[in-house]
Design an enzyme around this catalytic site. Sequence first.
Site, PDB file in Angstrom:
ATOM      1  N   LEU A  24       3.964  -1.476   4.825  1.00 37.52           N
ATOM      2  CA  LEU A  24       4.037  -2.586   3.866  1.00 37.52           C
ATOM      3  C   LEU A  24       3.149  -2.354   2.648  1.00 37.52           C
ATOM      4  CD1 LEU A  24       3.991  -5.598   6.362  1.00 37.52           C
ATOM      5  CD2 LEU A  24       5.954  -4.354   5.438  1.00 37.52           C
ATOM      6  N   ALA A  26       2.452  -4.130  -1.663  1.00 38.16           N
ATOM      7  CA  ALA A  26       2.429  -5.420  -2.371  1.00 38.16           C
ATOM      8  C   ALA A  26       3.839  -5.941  -2.683  1.00 38.16           C
ATOM      9  CB  ALA A  26       1.620  -5.291  -3.648  1.00 38.16           C
ATOM     10  N   GLY A  27       4.811  -5.029  -2.781  1.00 43.83           N
ATOM     11  CA  GLY A  27       6.189  -5.474  -3.001  1.00 43.83           C
ATOM     12  C   GLY A  27       6.678  -6.298  -1.807  1.00 43.83           C
ATOM     13  N   HIS A  28       6.468  -5.755  -0.592  1.00 48.75           N
ATOM     14  CA  HIS A  28       6.852  -6.512   0.608  1.00 48.75           C
ATOM     15  C   HIS A  28       6.093  -7.851   0.665  1.00 48.75           C
ATOM     16  CE1 HIS A  28       7.444  -2.258   2.185  1.00 48.75           C
ATOM     17  NE2 HIS A  28       8.634  -2.797   2.369  1.00 48.75           N
ATOM     18  N   GLN A  52      20.467   4.034   8.920  1.00 52.16           N
ATOM     19  CA  GLN A  52      20.630   4.084   7.460  1.00 52.16           C
ATOM     20  C   GLN A  52      20.086   5.365   6.845  1.00 52.16           C
ATOM     21  OE1 GLN A  52      18.169   0.367   7.003  1.00 52.16           O
ATOM     22  NE2 GLN A  52      17.458   1.381   5.146  1.00 52.16           N
ATOM     23  N   GLY A 138      14.227  -7.268  -2.060  1.00 56.06           N
ATOM     24  CA  GLY A 138      13.657  -6.951  -3.374  1.00 56.06           C
ATOM     25  C   GLY A 138      14.723  -6.477  -4.350  1.00 56.06           C
ATOM     26  N   SER A 177       7.661   2.386  -0.397  1.00 49.87           N
ATOM     27  CA  SER A 177       6.930   3.085   0.669  1.00 49.87           C
ATOM     28  C   SER A 177       6.995   4.587   0.436  1.00 49.87           C
ATOM     29  CB  SER A 177       7.525   2.745   2.035  1.00 49.87           C
ATOM     30  OG  SER A 177       7.519   1.341   2.205  1.00 49.87           O
TER      31      SER A 177
END
Length: 271
Positions: A24, A26-28, A52, A138, A177
């Site tokens: 994780l 800061a975006g998460h 995926q 996101g 990530s």
Amino acid sequence: MLETSRRWRREGDSVGLVPTMGALHAGHMSLVERACQDNTKVVVSVFVNPLQFGPAEDLDRYPATPQRDLDLLRSAGVAAVYMPSAETMYPAGATTRIQVHGVAEPLEGEARPGHFEGVATVVAKLFNAIEPDRAYFGQKDAQQAAVVKRLARDLDTGVEVCICPTVREADGLALSSRNAYLGPEERKAAASISAALRRAANSYGAGEHDLERLRREVLEVLEAEPLARVDYAALVDAETFRPPGTLAVLAVRIGKTRLIDNHDLAQPFPG
Ligand code: PAF
């Protein structure tokens, strides 16, 4: 998980889901923050979804920081972290896959065959396992967000799909990530991706609306960076992900690391 989530909803809580593959950043955490504002209970799923990843991709070395993730999520006050094993998600004999046509086909769909099938399958399973009111994704993965929106509507999931703005480093690099793979020189070179988007957004703002010229401006910035190799750079419609449109979408290799980013050129570039 499902029992708990159903109990919460019976008791009048609203449930927000933030699906992640861990590591994780800061975006998460911006998705978690938004989910906490909108819902009384927030569940974060942490699952590196093998389905995926293509055979030559980075499944084996995808960054994993489970203890740090749990600490961060505990401090953020989430109600539950759902960390299923691969065997729980895909027990022996499980062969059902979900295919989204149309929006999942170009760009990432072409570059990464099977990727969106893996994403769609795991997201549908997470929606079934948690039955959230809302789920948060996101804008950084813009095509994924559009695929998930399509899936949520087409399968009558009743889940409201909420798309949150991309979080960027000070020099504009979108948080991912996979940025952890970049060496110091590569990290500097990666700033060319957002610089290319910024340049085109500035030109659009200054009155240049010729989409091919804008695309060439994006390419010029990227081609000036010796460590960058462009996989694709396109100006597409935000619903179909096919040209023409003002959503600039990029996939760029910096050394061995493949990064994606996007920006709607009709909007000023942030920062
Ligand atoms: O964006 C991601 O991290 C993944 O694609 C997702 C949505 C968690 C599905 O595995």
